[in-house]
Design an enzyme around this catalytic site. Sequence first.
Site, PDB file in Angstrom:
ATOM      1  CB  ALA A 124      -0.975   0.244   1.261  1.00 24.19           C
ATOM      2  NE  ARG A 172      -1.307   9.848 -10.518  1.00 30.94           N
ATOM      3  CZ  ARG A 172      -1.422   8.598  -9.712  1.00 30.94           C
ATOM      4  NH1 ARG A 172      -1.458   7.559 -10.369  1.00 30.94           N
ATOM      5  NH2 ARG A 172      -1.829   9.007  -8.335  1.00 30.94           N
ATOM      6  CB  CYS A 220      -8.344  -4.066   3.746  1.00 28.36           C
ATOM      7  SG  CYS A 220      -7.248  -3.004   4.046  1.00 28.36           S
ATOM      8  CG  ASP A 227       0.969  -1.039   8.187  1.00 24.49           C
ATOM      9  OD1 ASP A 227       0.176  -0.203   7.972  1.00 24.49           O
ATOM     10  OD2 ASP A 227       0.314  -2.452   8.250  1.00 24.49           O
ATOM     11  CE1 TYR A 278     -36.018  11.343  10.566  1.00 21.23           C
ATOM     12  CE2 TYR A 278     -37.062  13.148   9.516  1.00 21.23           C
ATOM     13  CZ  TYR A 278     -37.157  11.933  10.098  1.00 21.23           C
ATOM     14  OH  TYR A 278     -38.209  11.450  10.211  1.00 21.23           O
TER      15      TYR A 278
HETATM   16  P1  FAD Z   1       2.656  -4.077   4.043  1.00 23.57           P
HETATM   17  O1  FAD Z   1       1.456  -4.352   3.469  1.00 23.57           O
HETATM   18  O2  FAD Z   1       3.178  -4.682   5.089  1.00 23.57           O
HETATM   19  O3  FAD Z   1       3.678  -4.342   2.598  1.00 23.57           O
HETATM   20  C1  FAD Z   1       4.918  -3.978   2.941  1.00 23.57           C
HETATM   21  C2  FAD Z   1       5.993  -4.819   1.757  1.00 23.57           C
HETATM   22  O4  FAD Z   1       7.118  -4.788   1.971  1.00 23.57           O
HETATM   23  C3  FAD Z   1       5.788  -6.378   2.125  1.00 23.57           C
HETATM   24  O5  FAD Z   1       5.086  -6.828   0.884  1.00 23.57           O
HETATM   25  C4  FAD Z   1       7.148  -6.872   2.263  1.00 23.57           C
HETATM   26  O6  FAD Z   1       7.201  -8.365   1.753  1.00 23.57           O
HETATM   27  C5  FAD Z   1       7.774  -5.724   1.572  1.00 23.57           C
HETATM   28  N1  FAD Z   1       9.051  -5.680   2.350  1.00 23.57           N
HETATM   29  C6  FAD Z   1       9.700  -5.794   3.468  1.00 23.57           C
HETATM   30  N2  FAD Z   1      10.976  -5.579   3.595  1.00 23.57           N
HETATM   31  C7  FAD Z   1      11.391  -5.618   2.236  1.00 23.57           C
HETATM   32  C8  FAD Z   1      12.855  -5.647   1.955  1.00 23.57           C
HETATM   33  N3  FAD Z   1      13.629  -5.555   2.973  1.00 23.57           N
HETATM   34  N4  FAD Z   1      13.087  -5.509   0.597  1.00 23.57           N
HETATM   35  C9  FAD Z   1      11.865  -5.782  -0.321  1.00 23.57           C
HETATM   36  N5  FAD Z   1      10.398  -5.750   0.411  1.00 23.57           N
HETATM   37  C10 FAD Z   1      10.247  -5.655   1.483  1.00 23.57           C
HETATM   38  N6  FAD Z   1      -6.487  -1.653   7.180  1.00 23.57           N
HETATM   39  C11 FAD Z   1      -7.526  -0.952   6.881  1.00 23.57           C
HETATM   40  O7  FAD Z   1      -7.571   0.403   6.900  1.00 23.57           O
HETATM   41  N7  FAD Z   1      -8.755  -1.343   6.941  1.00 23.57           N
HETATM   42  C12 FAD Z   1      -8.985  -2.715   6.967  1.00 23.57           C
HETATM   43  O8  FAD Z   1     -10.138  -3.193   6.592  1.00 23.57           O
HETATM   44  C13 FAD Z   1      -7.928  -3.522   6.822  1.00 23.57           C
HETATM   45  N8  FAD Z   1      -8.108  -4.873   7.174  1.00 23.57           N
HETATM   46  C14 FAD Z   1      -7.109  -5.791   7.013  1.00 23.57           C
HETATM   47  C15 FAD Z   1      -7.354  -6.936   7.043  1.00 23.57           C
HETATM   48  C16 FAD Z   1      -6.017  -7.912   7.167  1.00 23.57           C
HETATM   49  C17 FAD Z   1      -6.255  -9.469   7.157  1.00 23.57           C
HETATM   50  C18 FAD Z   1      -4.661  -7.338   7.275  1.00 23.57           C
HETATM   51  C19 FAD Z   1      -3.476  -7.980   7.196  1.00 23.57           C
HETATM   52  C20 FAD Z   1      -4.443  -5.872   7.069  1.00 23.57           C
HETATM   53  C21 FAD Z   1      -5.654  -5.243   6.976  1.00 23.57           C
HETATM   54  N9  FAD Z   1      -5.422  -3.561   7.087  1.00 23.57           N
HETATM   55  C22 FAD Z   1      -6.500  -2.913   7.032  1.00 23.57           C
HETATM   56  C23 FAD Z   1      -4.071  -3.111   7.342  1.00 23.57           C
HETATM   57  C24 FAD Z   1      -3.501  -2.855   5.861  1.00 23.57           C
HETATM   58  O9  FAD Z   1      -3.576  -3.980   5.064  1.00 23.57           O
HETATM   59  C25 FAD Z   1      -2.137  -2.349   6.170  1.00 23.57           C
HETATM   60  O10 FAD Z   1      -2.200  -1.204   6.798  1.00 23.57           O
HETATM   61  C26 FAD Z   1      -1.326  -2.070   4.783  1.00 23.57           C
HETATM   62  O11 FAD Z   1      -1.262  -3.210   3.655  1.00 23.57           O
HETATM   63  C27 FAD Z   1      -0.175  -1.471   5.116  1.00 23.57           C
HETATM   64  O12 FAD Z   1       0.696  -1.326   3.928  1.00 23.57           O
HETATM   65  P2  FAD Z   1       2.111  -1.234   3.771  1.00 23.57           P
HETATM   66  O13 FAD Z   1       2.706  -0.963   2.407  1.00 23.57           O
HETATM   67  O14 FAD Z   1       2.706  -0.079   4.624  1.00 23.57           O
HETATM   68  O15 FAD Z   1       2.954  -2.613   4.196  1.00 23.57           O
END
Ligand code: FAD
Length: 443
Positions: free
Chosen positions: A12, A23, A44, A281, A424
């Site tokens: 994300a 872009r 999610c 995250d 409402y």
């Molecule tokens: P991540 O999704 O953790 O992606 C980080 C990526 O970095 C990973 O793919 C990893 O492989 C890669 N990476 C890490 N280290 C390295 C490296 N050294 N070299 C190369 N690549 C690397 N949020 C909401 O707001 N609403 C929801 O309803 C919701 N539902 C969810 C349901 C589930 C089951 C889960 C698991 C999460 C949910 N979330 C929800 C949370 C949301 O999915 C996360 O906040 C979001 O995915 C965060 O994105 P990110 O890119 O920061 O991290």
Amino acid sequence: MGKRMVVVGGVAGGASAAAKAKRENPELEVVVYEKSPHVSYGACGLPYVLSGEIPSLTKLIARTPEAFRKQGVLVHTRHEVVEIDPESRTLTVFDHGEGRTFQDRYDHLVLATGARPQIPPIPGTEQEGVYTLRTLEDGERLLQALEGAKRAAILGAGYIGLEVAEAFRKRGLEVTLLEAKDRPLPHWDEEVGGLLKEELERHGVEVWTGVKVEAFRGMGRVEAVETSEGVVPADLVLLATGIRPNTGLAQAMGVALGPTGAIATDERMRTNLEGVYAAGDVAESFHRVLKRPYWLPLGDVANKHGRTAGSVIAGKEARFGGVVGTAIFKAFGLAVATTGLPLERALKEGYRAKKVFIQSQDGAHYYPGSAPLWVELVYEEGTGRLLGGAVVAHGHGALRIDTLAALLHREGTLEDLLALDLAYAPPYSPVWDPLLIAAQQAR
Ligand code: FAD
Ligand code: NAD
């Protein structure tokens, strides 16, 4: 030659940063390294693939590496960044496909390495049949495990545990939810936890609270969970016991963490190192109620972080305005939405806080099908400043939370809430909106 932007992590935060930067400034060379096989997907949606409501995991993918390439963004999957030298602005990358290591360089770097499940130190977690849910690959493994599974135990009644309990029931499994604290969703106040417990039990989930899980029994494949309250037979175990930010790479290169343990950033998502940004995250946000850094690892926040970092790198003016802690999720028939601080937390923070918790309706009392809706307001005594709130409903009525979130962004009071002109009509609200009823009671 254009400047080179490298993004580490392509879900994300990383995908948003890369797409936005390209872009806004097509001159930029944009490269994404992602260690897993997948980029740009909505984690999610995983619970709804597990339940069968969404037919396949590929539906969750927003943009494939090919789609990125067409946009001019180079995405390398199965490529793990193993080291970064901020002095020379070089990275060491391990290509899992080819089994080789190589070097790259950057002018701008975005750390979007996300978070990982926190595995509790319980004997037996390494056995077959014990899973976590974070990535698309985790989803694939769990989907396979669901074939033939009969009894599931889920550790943790937080967001994932609650959403997946519903998914597993929809797949016909017997489900036991094991929560260490005294109620489901323990980070929020008890009334909401009580409503959740009733809803789970109404749908056949066994809810064990205040339970200590001692071991996973089995001979290489899990068979049961030993707890302080007894043994739960299970052929499938999901660990949904929280997450931690993936900060190892950042720390090793000298990027400073904040008080929450995630990467400290400013409004432009810049870290303490020149040219290095963090998004998603792995990064902190500024909490507009608490007025200090806060870790809110949510998908919408990750997208906003990434978009901000991408814009700034592209040379545009952009700032991330912070969070108030808003979240929503579904547990069977209930939609549970929260924002700001629950009473317990507000009191711990030293506020002279009080709360009201009311039951109202999501439509006029005479309108067919109108259902109960609950509102909690947390506010400061004396000033009436709103500190937090919750809305629990049988559907979209819970999105009233966004009104509370908007007020929290502006340090609004109960009087400000009472002054609002809210919508409402009998199918959608009683003539006095439940938020207004709660605010009147608080006043
Ligand atoms: P991540 O999704 O953790 O992606 C980080 C990526 O970095 C990973 O793919 C990893 O492989 C890669 N990476 C890490 N280290 C390295 C490296 N050294 N070299 C190369 N690549 C690397 N949020 C909401 O707001 N609403 C929801 O309803 C919701 N539902 C969810 C349901 C589930 C089951 C889960 C698991 C999460 C949910 N979330 C929800 C949370 C949301 O999915 C996360 O906040 C979001 O995915 C965060 O994105 P990110 O890119 O920061 O991290
Ligand atoms: P969580 O922090 O929401 O819940 C973890 C739960 O596990 C807590 O209730 C905790 O008390 C309990 N717990 C911890 N150790 C335990 C143990 N040993 N035994 C029993 N219970 C234990 O974390 P999660 O459910 O793993 O979700 C991870 C993250 O995913 C969330 O922080 C959120 O960012 C994201 N998410 C969000 C949504 C949403 O917004 N709708 C949905 C799913 C996931």
